[in-house]
Design an enzyme around this catalytic site. Sequence first.
Site, short mmCIF file in Angstrom:
data_model
loop_
_atom_site.label_atom_id
_atom_site.label_comp_id
_atom_site.label_asym_id
_atom_site.label_seq_id
_atom_site.Cartn_x
_atom_site.Cartn_y
_atom_site.Cartn_z
N ARG A 267 2.70 -1.24 10.83
CA ARG A 267 3.78 -1.31 11.81
C ARG A 267 4.11 -2.71 12.32
O ARG A 267 5.29 -2.97 12.60
CB ARG A 267 3.46 -0.36 12.97
CG ARG A 267 3.67 1.10 12.60
CD ARG A 267 3.00 2.06 13.55
NE ARG A 267 1.55 2.08 13.33
CZ ARG A 267 0.74 2.95 13.93
NH1 ARG A 267 1.22 3.83 14.78
NH2 ARG A 267 -0.55 2.92 13.68
N LYS B 191 -7.53 8.06 -0.79
CA LYS B 191 -8.83 8.41 -0.17
C LYS B 191 -9.42 9.69 -0.76
O LYS B 191 -9.73 10.64 -0.05
CB LYS B 191 -8.69 8.57 1.35
CG LYS B 191 -8.19 7.32 2.07
CD LYS B 191 -8.15 7.56 3.57
CE LYS B 191 -7.60 6.37 4.33
NZ LYS B 191 -6.14 6.21 4.16
N ASP C 277 -14.03 14.71 -3.06
CA ASP C 277 -14.21 16.05 -3.60
C ASP C 277 -15.48 16.04 -4.43
O ASP C 277 -16.22 15.05 -4.44
CB ASP C 277 -12.98 16.45 -4.43
CG ASP C 277 -12.72 17.95 -4.41
OD1 ASP C 277 -13.69 18.72 -4.62
OD2 ASP C 277 -11.57 18.36 -4.18
N THR D 86 -10.59 3.19 10.79
CA THR D 86 -10.46 2.32 11.96
C THR D 86 -10.00 3.08 13.20
O THR D 86 -10.01 2.54 14.29
CB THR D 86 -9.49 1.15 11.68
OG1 THR D 86 -8.28 1.66 11.14
CG2 THR D 86 -10.11 0.17 10.70
N ASP E 80 -3.50 4.32 -1.84
CA ASP E 80 -4.42 4.71 -0.77
C ASP E 80 -4.42 6.23 -0.60
O ASP E 80 -3.76 6.76 0.29
CB ASP E 80 -3.98 3.99 0.52
CG ASP E 80 -4.82 4.37 1.74
OD1 ASP E 80 -5.99 4.74 1.55
OD2 ASP E 80 -4.29 4.29 2.86
N LYS F 278 0.86 -1.19 0.00
CA LYS F 278 0.00 0.00 0.00
C LYS F 278 0.89 1.23 0.00
O LYS F 278 1.81 1.36 0.81
CB LYS F 278 -0.90 0.03 1.23
CG LYS F 278 -1.80 1.27 1.29
CD LYS F 278 -2.70 1.26 2.51
CE LYS F 278 -2.01 1.71 3.78
NZ LYS F 278 -1.70 3.18 3.77
#
Length: 232
Positions: free
Chosen positions: A211, A61, A64, A119, A59, A32
């Site tokens: 991570r 997002k 608009d 999340t 990614d 990603k």
Amino acid sequence: MGKDVIIACDFASEKETIDFLDNFHDEKPYVKIGMELFYSVGPEIVREIKDRGHKIFLDLKLHDIPNTVKKAMRALSYLNVDMVNLHAAGTAAMMTAALEGLTREDGTRPLLIAVTQLTSTSEERMRDELLISRPIDEVVIHYAKNAESAGLDGVVCSPLEAKKVHSACGNSFLTVTPGIRFPEGDAGDQVRITTPQKAKEIGSDYIVVGRPITAASDPVSAYRRCVKEFID
């Protein structure tokens, strides 16, 4: 379409990213590329990682007015990524326009998925800060149904909601689920999280893991652990 583990390469520079990917010799993991890396390095990092043989989830997002998103998706479609996303909160009109922009002249396009609720968003924050009073599960399912109606391929949701999304939209409607941690791991800034094994049981199609892999002392072993627990 099969399940897959997507590594969130949330690095600030091209060197950090390539140094990380150089750890992998026998695998070419799905990666990603998010806002930090894309905005700091630009589209060339997408081309470089693609040339190395990786699938890419871009990614960014988008959110608009429909015409702006349509034009942006048209530009992104020629980067040859495998998956892109936008915010479902942008409405069905925006999602439909995005799909039109993303589809190339030959009819091909990357997968297009919609973010339902991040999340890191709790039901309390959704209610108090966004003034959305419905339960978070209900909101996620409603957004997923809107995305399905607009012709999208799936949604980004927490793994805790994946089964409900499939129940509402069908098993072929993809669920891409961040918020994945090993049982012994730190939750960080995530609120709605689970483990790779539990995500498999719930029915996630893709898990996005950052991570727990990128900050691990042995990233390759951490990646292989995710694959074993989620896919094998």
